[in-house]
Design an enzyme around this catalytic site. Structure first.
Site, PDB file in Angstrom:
ATOM      1  N   SER A  16     -40.498   2.002  75.268  1.00  0.00           N
ATOM      2  CA  SER A  16     -41.620   2.132  76.835  1.00  0.00           C
ATOM      3  C   SER A  16     -41.711   3.526  77.423  1.00  0.00           C
ATOM      4  O   SER A  16     -42.237   4.175  76.845  1.00  0.00           O
ATOM      5  CB  SER A  16     -40.813   0.849  77.588  1.00  0.00           C
ATOM      6  OG  SER A  16     -41.562   0.796  78.584  1.00  0.00           O
TER       7      SER A  16
ATOM      8  N   THR B 130     -30.733  -0.581  81.414  1.00  0.00           N
ATOM      9  CA  THR B 130     -31.140   0.291  80.098  1.00  0.00           C
ATOM     10  C   THR B 130     -30.577   1.638  80.234  1.00  0.00           C
ATOM     11  O   THR B 130     -30.973   2.483  79.323  1.00  0.00           O
ATOM     12  CB  THR B 130     -32.904   0.422  80.503  1.00  0.00           C
ATOM     13  OG1 THR B 130     -33.122   0.884  81.542  1.00  0.00           O
ATOM     14  CG2 THR B 130     -33.481  -1.038  80.372  1.00  0.00           C
TER      15      THR B 130
HETATM   16  C1  16G Z   1     -36.480  -3.335  81.288  1.00  0.00           C
HETATM   17  C2  16G Z   1     -37.290  -4.482  81.659  1.00  0.00           C
HETATM   18  C3  16G Z   1     -38.034  -4.384  82.913  1.00  0.00           C
HETATM   19  C4  16G Z   1     -36.939  -3.974  83.988  1.00  0.00           C
HETATM   20  C5  16G Z   1     -36.301  -2.746  83.632  1.00  0.00           C
HETATM   21  C6  16G Z   1     -35.270  -2.418  84.471  1.00  0.00           C
HETATM   22  C7  16G Z   1     -38.286  -6.159  79.951  1.00  0.00           C
HETATM   23  C8  16G Z   1     -39.294  -6.213  78.994  1.00  0.00           C
HETATM   24  N1  16G Z   1     -38.201  -5.015  80.504  1.00  0.00           N
HETATM   25  O1  16G Z   1     -37.176  -2.460  80.939  1.00  0.00           O
HETATM   26  O2  16G Z   1     -38.680  -5.635  83.334  1.00  0.00           O
HETATM   27  O3  16G Z   1     -37.778  -3.739  85.046  1.00  0.00           O
HETATM   28  O4  16G Z   1     -35.648  -3.190  82.315  1.00  0.00           O
HETATM   29  O5  16G Z   1     -34.373  -1.602  83.873  1.00  0.00           O
HETATM   30  O6  16G Z   1     -37.671  -7.106  80.477  1.00  0.00           O
HETATM   31  P1  16G Z   1     -32.981  -1.178  84.690  1.00  0.00           P
HETATM   32  O7  16G Z   1     -32.060  -2.157  84.326  1.00  0.00           O
HETATM   33  O8  16G Z   1     -32.508   0.259  83.845  1.00  0.00           O
HETATM   34  O9  16G Z   1     -33.171  -0.764  86.241  1.00  0.00           O
HETATM   35 ZN    ZN Z   2     -43.129  -0.801  78.934  1.00  0.00          ZN
END
Ligand code: 16G
Ligand code: ZN
Length: 542
Positions: free
Chosen positions: A66, A514
């Site tokens: 992404s 993430t």
């Molecule tokens: C992922 C999620 C997104 C969310 C992000 C938060 C999906 C497909 N993607 O990219 O929706 O906003 O995580 O990231 O679910 P973080 O936990 O690092 O804040």
């Molecule tokens: Zn994306």
């Protein structure tokens, strides 16, 4: 059982050699691409099991990281109707990936999943895969193919796709020949479907000024170029950041995430007063819009603004069309629209939705799967994360009402046509930057509304987001849809104490799903207070 010798042999080219611990998180597996080879092999195995579990339905695999930097990559599994992998299987993905260190470990991990889920191995298995433009993608797909094939699964490689295109073809394949048939499972059919629906809604209205589109130097750029051909004269745009060849450019100071966090235009875009612009992210499942005021002030139209625009438009059409939905008890009642937000939604947007639009709002934890499920509870469920990730879901009863309604007046008939076209235009499988872009542009064309007018629906409270490095982010346990922490004990009380000092203050802390960090979000009445609140709470977390 399965062929253990074949598995051992296939694994030997993908054995985990480092001490890395893998975890299937909100966005699947995501990390430096060089570490992902064993993970891809394991995901291939799991995709086969998931397909057999679904009696041979096709499972999707998307290879992307992404908005992350180019050196990263990632992988996620897609269920037969295009949703994210069910949560109960995320643990299996983690177990399998970590079991790639030896043939014995992977064999027993597989056997345990097969036993627990009572998987009938005689079922066929079908997997489709696609990837974004990252240079590491091609080799990672080859590792996935090894995993799928060593368990006898069939695999089709769609090559370069946006994430939503992969979700789209998965849903098309699995609904083919049913009354819910979603379309032809090809890239061309995807563009055709979107373009036809856009033209239906905007026919007869003057075209808007050209939209500047930041492709983040990712897969969204070539996809937009192709979509543009199908849209022809109906849509004017100018694409920038469309270099998917030079290394180091993907997402570099560009794309939806950069623009949202930095609240500034991307590198490579000359944004003049009077122009309208948007940014896609690296796999084209997120979008944000923006423009500048005459004095140069940057104005962001984020996921919250997209959600309110869409909800308002659909409610308007439903009212004009006098749509009534057939209920199970035989009664017919008006369309039930709801909005789903996360803690990141700007407080002003929530107030606007509740007080002005008078639409109910549901809060869920961060991550599309949570929002998606909550949105399914409504006839029309509008869900967007503030970061620009989201879509609108129509229930089967709503779609049926649109199909069977007959307008009492030409205006009502026109509104019904627009609602029908919206169900085609909006990607029902997953948030989709290209589909969302056309949703916004179709709405603004239909309403002949400028970005400035759209932005004036409500004024965002100033907000700030920071990342804090902590020793162990697992010590931070979010509750109440990410709005509070239950652990570390006592921290929430300290945060509350600070928040209470600020007018319109709101602040929450949650561990990232993430990245290895904790995120702090703050908003308050003024920019200065917001920054101070954010800073104070970062100090508490550190
Ligand atoms: C992922 C999620 C997104 C969310 C992000 C938060 C999906 C497909 N993607 O990219 O929706 O906003 O995580 O990231 O679910 P973080 O936990 O690092 O804040
Ligand atoms: Zn994306």
């Amino acid at each position: 059982s399965f062929d253990k010798a074949k598995l051992a042999n296939a694994l030997s080219s993908h054995t985990l050699k480092s001490a890395t611990r893998f975890q299937y998180g909100t966005a699947g597996f995501r990390m430096e691409a060089s570490l992902l080879d064993p993970v891809m092999f394991a995901v291939g195995l799991l995709a086969v099991l998931r397909s057999k579990y679904h009696k041979g339905k096709t499972i999707g695999v998307m290879v992307t990281a992404s908005h992350n930097p180019e050196k990263d990559n990632g992988v996620k599994l897609v269920e037969p109707l295009g949703e994210m992998l069910v949560q109960s299987w995320e643990g299996y993905a983690t177990e399998l990936a970590n079991a790639t260190s030896s043939a014995d470990a992977i064999t027993s991990a597989l056997e345990s999943i097969i036993a627990k889920e009572k998987i009938d191995l005689s079922q066929p298995a079908r997997v489709v895969v696609a990837r974004d433009t990252r240079p590491s993608g091609k080799a990672l797909v080859a590792s996935l193919v090894d995993g799928v094939q060593c368990l006898g699964g069939e695999i089709k490689d769609f090559g370069l796709f946006t994430t939503p295109q992969l979700h789209y073809v998965v849903r098309c394949i699995n609904t083919a020949g049913t009354e819910d048939a979603y379309g032809e499972p090809t890239e061309e059919a995807y563009y055709e479907k979107l373009a036809a629906a856009f033209k239906k809604i905007t026919a007869g209205y003057p075209r808007l000024s050209p939209l500047l589109i930041d492709g983040a130097n990712g897969i969204g750029a070539p996809a937009m170029e192709k979509l543009g051909k199908y849209l022809g004269d109906s849509f004017a745009y100018q694409l920038v950041n469309n270099d998917v060849v030079s290394s180091g450019k993907l997402n570099h100071e560009s794309g939806a995430d950069f623009v949202k966090i930095k609240q500034t235009k991307p590198l490579g875009m000359d944004l003049k007063y009077g122009q309208r612009a948007c940014s896609l992210d690296g796999d084209a499942d997120r979008i944000v819009f923006y423009f500048t005021e005459e004095d140069g002030t940057f104005r962001l139209l984020d996921g919250d603004k997209i959600a309110t625009l869409a909800a308002d438009f659909i409610m308007d059409l439903a009212k004009q069309a006098n749509i009534l939905v057939q209920r199970e008890d035989g009664s017919k009642t008006p369309l039930h629209i709801g909005l789903v937000q996360t803690a990141y939604a700007n407080g002003s947007s929530t107030a606007y939705v509740k007080d002005t639009l008078q639409v109910p709002v549901v809060f869920t934890p961060t991550g599309v799967k949570h929002l998606h499920h909550a949105a399914e509870e409504f006839d029309v469920g509008v869900y967007f994360e503030a970061n620009g990730h989201g879509t609108v879901l129509f229930s089967p009863a709503a779609i049926k009402a649109f199909k069977t309604s007959v307008g009492a007046t030409p205006a009502a008939e026109k509104a019904i046509d627009a609602l029908r076209a919206l169900t085609e235009l909006i990607n029902q499988a997953v948030g989709d930057a290209l589909s969302d872009m056309l949703l916004v542009e179709a709405t603004l064309t239909y309403q002949q509304k400028s970005f400035a007018k759209w932005n004036s629906d409500y004024t965002d409270l100033p907000s700030r987001q920071e990342k804090v490095k902590v020793a162990n982010r697992a010590n931070f346990v979010p509750i109440k849809a990410d709005t509070e922490l239950s652990h570390p004990i006592g921290l929430q009380e300290k945060i509350n104490e600070q928040v209470a000092k600020f007018s319109k203050g709101r602040c929450f802390v949650r561990p990232s799903g993430t990245e290895d960090i904790v995120r702090v979000y703050a908003e308050a009445a003024t920019r200065e207070e917001t920054d101070r609140l954010c800073y104070l709470v970062c100090g508490l977390v550190f």
